[in-house]
Design an enzyme around this catalytic site. Structure first.
Site, short mmCIF file in Angstrom:
data_model
loop_
_atom_site.label_atom_id
_atom_site.label_comp_id
_atom_site.label_asym_id
_atom_site.label_seq_id
_atom_site.Cartn_x
_atom_site.Cartn_y
_atom_site.Cartn_z
N TYR A 48 1.26 11.14 -6.22
CA TYR A 48 1.76 11.71 -7.46
C TYR A 48 1.85 10.69 -8.59
O TYR A 48 1.67 11.01 -9.74
CB TYR A 48 3.15 12.30 -7.20
CG TYR A 48 3.99 11.35 -6.37
CD1 TYR A 48 4.66 10.30 -6.97
CD2 TYR A 48 4.07 11.48 -4.98
CE1 TYR A 48 5.38 9.40 -6.24
CE2 TYR A 48 4.79 10.58 -4.23
CZ TYR A 48 5.45 9.54 -4.87
OH TYR A 48 6.15 8.65 -4.14
N ASP A 106 10.04 17.89 3.05
CA ASP A 106 9.50 16.54 3.27
C ASP A 106 10.60 15.60 3.75
O ASP A 106 10.75 14.51 3.23
CB ASP A 106 8.84 16.02 1.99
CG ASP A 106 7.92 14.84 2.29
OD1 ASP A 106 7.65 14.61 3.47
OD2 ASP A 106 7.50 14.17 1.35
#
Lengths: 187, 325
Positions: free
Chosen positions: B73, B180
């Site tokens: 990201y 996550d």
């Protein structure tokens, strides 16, 4: 207070009926509902204030825009959640910022873009959205407006939508399917 | 014009060198950096210079100190807030020209804004500079894997487990799945855990992608490519994490999805799997019971976070992870 307590008990018992089906997430249902109700109040809009802020926009224009968004979301087969989130984002943006007539559709498209990123598994492409507006707007414009909306709303995006409450009430006191779909039609 | 300056002027300090802006450049709104090599002695002087510029330009807010991590990201920096002298973490997302703000960043921000809990990372602010989105968050220096490298008292470990469960319960009660959970995403400071990285998490809805969570902590239903999972996947990851805290090493270290499934199958076989394994002999009965309930292959039989915090293991003050005898 006692009645409240009894009510809570009653609702929790109903939730337990669905405990075998994970999709209803029954254990948290009560907490979630209370939480969503509490934040819903802060997002409520008043129609009078709404059009007071908008010199150029009339009720009819908003209706046309929303009908168009519904068409688009049907074409892309988006979830209903996405649709309601789009409309909520759109309204909250318009409540704070005066929008001129010719960019109304642009705001709508960008709101759809944000909502699809949040809700959908496969997000919409800016390119496709630019195409769907008959190339009135370019994808750069859409991306720019997106950041404008995000800034204006200060990234407070997830709002409780009517869909969740409908599903929840359907679980608590089941209507038959025909009535349920009729309710979906109404909202 | 003011707002532009506010965002453009980032002063960067790196390990060996300092980048600062010259006076002329400030007035030209040109943002090229002059590089000054320095050792630690004159670093102080240069810091003074920087603070001087800072006082000139009150809009400068954060000084980048060091890069901490990198992901798909974007990049995470350690930085200092000039106004409060506080150390913060800056998470930088690149905005693409084609798709605008990435959806993981959107979800992370909108979710973090809703979560206000002592054991969940706080989002201080978010800024867009030069087509880059920066999230400003509190800074913690240790994650759980590093924390476990040293010896810790058992009640600290138990406290950490309990606090993580509390935080997860809070997340779930807000209709959010984290997706996550892993030791790298749990930071520890003064024996208090903090959950970070909501880049993969999202608001619960019936149809979701199965490719989430790091492989070692991925629940069996995800490994079997199931599209309609629920909060139970977080509980599986928690089970793996809690056992990792107790054993001091990762539980399943699969190399591929099939391998991971095999490892799970080998370990969890029948109802009394933990009795056959000598690794678990030193554990307290209540603890084993908790683990057993978390690591259920069938997601409907796995306990929820709400039931987990009411588990007798946490009710009993004297129940520790290991048997004392």
């Amino acid at each position: 207070l006692l009645i409240d307590e009894q009510n809570k008990q009653f609702i929790e018992n109903i939730d337990m009926v669905y405990s075998s089906k994970p999709q209803y997430c029954s254990v948290y249902a009560y907490d979630i509902q209370e939480y969503l109700k509490s934040i819903e109040i802060s997002y409520q809009l008043s129609a009078q204030q709404y059009f007071h802020h908008q010199p150029q926009i009339t009720q009819k224009m908003r209706t046309i825009l929303i009908e168009w968004i519904i068409d688009v979301s049907a074409k892309f087969r988006l979830k209903q959640d996405t649709l309601f989130l789009t409309i909520s984002l759109l309204d909250r943006y318009m409540l704070t910022t005066p929008v001129s007539k010719n960019i109304l559709q642009l705001i709508g498209v960008s709101a759809l873009f944000i909502a699809s990123k949040l809700e959908e598994v496969h997000q919409l492409m800016a390119k496709d959205l630019a195409y769907i507006t008959d190339k009135t707007y370019t994808k750069e414009q859409i991306i720019y407006t997106e950041s404008l909306i995000l800034k204006q709303l200060n990234f407070n995006l997830t709002t409780p939508t009517i869909m969740y409450f409908l599903n929840r009430y359907q679980n608590i006191c089941p209507l038959n399917l025909k009535h349920f779909f009729y309710c979906q039609l109404l909202i | 014009m003011n707002s532009i300056i506010q965002y453009q002027l980032y002063l960067r300090i790196e390990n060996d060198g300092v980048f600062i802006l010259s006076n002329k450049q400030i007035y030209d709104y040109q943002f090229e950096y002059n590089r000054i090599i320095c050792d630690s002695q004159i670093l102080y002087q240069i810091k003074d210079i920087i603070y001087y510029y800072m006082s000139v330009l009150e809009n400068v807010r954060y000084i980048k100190i060091q890069k901490i991590g990198e992901g798909a990201y974007g990049i995470i920096y350690k930085a200092q807030d000039v106004q409060t002298q506080e150390i913060v973490a800056l998470k930088k997302f690149k905005l693409s020209d084609y798709e605008g703000v990435p959806s993981c960043a959107l979800r992370e921000i909108s979710i973090l804004k809703q979560l206000n809990h002592p054991n969940i990372i706080k989002l201080i602010s978010q800024i867009i500079i030069n087509k880059k989105l920066h999230l400003v968050m509190n800074y913690y220096d240790k994650d759980l894997t590093e924390y476990l490298k040293f010896y810790h008292e058992e009640f600290h470990l138990k406290n950490i487990i309990y606090k993580i469960l509390l935080a997860v319960e809070f997340i779930h009660s807000r209709k959010i799945i984290h997706r996550d959970l892993q030791p790298n995403n749990i930071l520890v400071k003064n024996n208090e855990p903090v959950i970070i990285d909501f880049g993969l998490s999202r608001v619960f809805s019936p149809n979701l992608t199965p490719g989430v969570t790091q492989l070692w902590y991925r629940a069996p239903e995800l490994l079997q490519n199931c599209h309609s999972y629920d909060y139970a996947i977080d509980m599986w990851s928690l089970g793996c994490i809690i056992l990792e805290i107790a054993l001091n090493k990762p539980l399943f270290m699969g190399q591929s999805e099939i391998h991971q499934l095999l490892l799970i199958k080998n370990l969890i076989d029948g109802d009394e799997w933990f009795k056959q394994n000598s690794q678990f002999a030193k554990f307290n009965n209540l603890f084993i019971d908790l683990i057993n309930k978390l690591l259920q292959i069938d997601p409907t039989k796995r306990i929820t976070s709400k039931q987990a915090i009411q588990h007798p293991f946490f009710q009993d003050q004297f129940a520790f992870i290991y048997n004392n005898e």
